[in-house]
Each structure stands twice: as structure tokens, then as C-alpha cells.
Design an enzyme around this catalytic site. Structure first.
Site, PDB file in Angstrom:
ATOM      1  CG  ASP A 177      -2.025   0.990   1.142  1.00 37.51           C
ATOM      2  OD1 ASP A 177      -2.027   1.784   0.185  1.00 37.51           O
ATOM      3  OD2 ASP A 177      -2.900   0.981   2.024  1.00 37.51           O
ATOM      4  CB  ALA A 178       3.374   2.329  -2.200  1.00 36.98           C
ATOM      5  CE  LYS A 179      -3.678   5.087   0.448  1.00 37.25           C
ATOM      6  NZ  LYS A 179      -3.072   4.081   1.351  1.00 37.25           N
ATOM      7  NE  ARG A 180       6.242   5.516  -3.183  1.00 37.78           N
ATOM      8  CZ  ARG A 180       6.164   5.370  -1.884  1.00 37.78           C
ATOM      9  NH1 ARG A 180       5.026   5.568  -1.263  1.00 37.78           N
ATOM     10  NH2 ARG A 180       7.212   5.031  -1.169  1.00 37.78           N
ATOM     11  CB  THR A 218      -2.523   1.189  -3.374  1.00 38.17           C
ATOM     12  OG1 THR A 218      -1.509   1.707  -2.506  1.00 38.17           O
ATOM     13  CG2 THR A 218      -3.213   0.009  -2.723  1.00 38.17           C
TER      14      THR A 218
END
Length: 265
Positions: free
Chosen positions: A93-96, A117
Site C-alpha cells: 500500500d504505497a499510493k504511488r 496501490t
């Protein structure tokens, strides 16, 4: 060649009869005191959580925010390798997302993780290095579980769509390799139902069922596509207990959530 992520996830879900994603948000300020003397306290914590919960976990989801220092990245590498040793996929879960060479560097996170993510705000080109990794899963933020998500995601466009609806439509278009899913929070069950109707074929990662008190029934009813999808709990599992037996409490919490979700599957 490695099988596509969602095929591997489907096999894992069937094997353990679970759609539970266990969030490994190893917040150092909440780790049991007796682990703080270890060389890598987060890794020591995660190892015991994985041992206690893996039989109930379809996936492990470490949030990169808790590992972004030298010691943390070491702990994260050990955690990913150990989860893989238990035959459990890892969703980072890094939302990069970014543009050009920056996003290509971010995409290297998928060299070790099975899925990630990503944030769609900068558009298709910012996500291409992730999307092009055919064997990896890419979960696009769509309608998030936090209260402030509505600040932007609920805005109405000139077309009459909400922003989150446009994101879902775009993610569907970007799914040429069959590796795209959406992040849709269980705290917004009406939107969850609407998005599922709009994109029937995309698996969802549904956060917010644990400590945030989201709708477990809606998470299962609308989060799964042909039985494939993930319902995440982080703090509600890993911090279910304290002291020496924290891992036993986590195992029981994961088991309870699996049983609760399976009522609706």
C-alpha cells in the site's frame, strides 16, 4: 512466466476460504515493549503476526508509510520474503504515481511485491510503468474510506459524473492487461454498490472494515468480482491484543473477520 496476480489471488482465496487482507501497519509507537530491543522490531512484530494469521489471510498489505527509513525498508524486505515463504501474496500500500523517470523508479517496488496501490490524480502516463507489469496487480484509488475523501472524489463533473465514477471508468479502460483493481472503502457502501454496477469486472480492495467500522456485508457483496477481491483490516487485527500474547489475539481477530465475511460470500 509468473501467473497474473488476480489468478494467483483467486487460487489463494479458494485455498484458505478467505478474502481477508491483513494490513501490516507496524507502527513502532504501538509495538509491544518486549520487541523493541530486537534488531528490527517491526520485522520481529510482523513475523509473529504472519505466523498467527497466514492461515486466514488471502493477502498481506504492508503500508509503506510505516517503513520509510533505512531500518524500516530492511524490515519490509524481510516481511515480504517471509510472507512469500508462507505462500501469501503481498500488496504494497504505497499510493504511488508520478511522471517520467520518477514513476518508473516507483514501479520498481513491484520487483518484490505482488501488487501495489496507485494514485490516479496525474493520469494514465503516471501509471503506465505499473500497468505494463502484466503479472502484477494495480489497485487504483477510487472512493477512499476516509471522511475527507469526499472533498474531491464526490465533486460533480460537467458530464454529470462524480470524480470517483470517472476514475472507475478510466481504470476499466486502463485494464488492458487484466491487472487493474480499485480501492473502494467500506465506509461508503452506497458508492461501493454504484461502482460495482459501473465496473462489474474489476476486483476491489475494500479498506475500512476494521477500526473504521465500515460495512462488512457491503464489502463482500460489492467488493468481489467472480469471488475475487480483498477486504482489509489493519489495526483491528494486528493491534487486537497487547503484551506477550499479541500475536495470539491477532490470529483470533483474523479468524473472526474471515468467519464474519464468509457469512456474506
Amino acid at each position: 512466466m509468473t501467473a497474473p496476480f488476480f489468478e494467483r489471488l483467486a487460487n489463494r482465496i479458494e485455498r484458505v476460504d478467505s478474502v481477508v487482507s491483513v494490513g501490516l501497519d507496524a507502527d513502532r509507537s504501538r509495538l509491544p515493549d518486549h520487541l523493541l530491543e530486537k534488531d528490527l522490531p517491526q520485522w520481529a512484530f510482523n513475523r509473529r503476526i504472519i505466523d498467527a494469521t497466514h492461515e486466514h489471510a488471502a493477502c498481506f498489505k504492508p503500508n509503506a508509510a510505516f517503513y520509510e527509513d533505512a531500518e524500516g525498508w530492511r524490515a519490509l524486505r524481510e516481511t515480504v520474503a517471509y510472507a512469500h515463504g508462507k505462500d501469501v501474496p503481498v500488496l504494497l500500500d504505497a499510493k504511488r504515481a508520478d511522471i517520467g523517470n520518477t514513476t518508473r523508479q516507483y514501479a520498481k517496488l513491484l520487483d518484490s511485491a505482488d501488487a501495489i496501490t496507485v494514485n490516479p490524480y496525474m493520469g494514465r502516463d503516471s501509471l503506465e510503468p505499473f500497468l505494463s507489469r502484466e503479472e502484477k496487480g494495480v489497485f487504483v484509488l477510487c472512493r477512499t474510506s476516509n471522511p475527507g475523501g469526499e472533498d474531491l472524489q464526490d465533486l460533480e463533473l460537467a458530464s454529470g459524473e462524480r470524480v470517483y465514477e470517472r476514475v472507475a471508468a478510466l481504470a476499466d479502460l486502463w485494464n488492458a492487461n487484466g491487472n487493474v483493481g480499485l480501492v473502494v472503502g467500506a465506509t461508503a457502501p452506497e458508492e461501493l454498490a454504484e461502482i460495482r454496477e459501473q465496473v462489474p469486472d474489476l476486483p476491489f480492495l475494500v479498506p475500512g472494515v476494521g477500526a473504521q467500522g465500515g460495512d462488512a456485508e457491503a464489502a463482500v457483496e460489492y467488493g468481489l468480482s467472480e469471488g475475487v477481491g480483498l477486504v482489509n483490516s489493519s489495526r483491528g487485527i494486528i493491534f487486537a491484543g497487547e503484551g506477550e500474547s499479541f500475536d495470539r489475539a491477532a490470529g483470533e481477530a483474523a479468524k473472526r473477520l474471515k468467519k464474519r465475511l464468509n457469512q456474506y460470500r
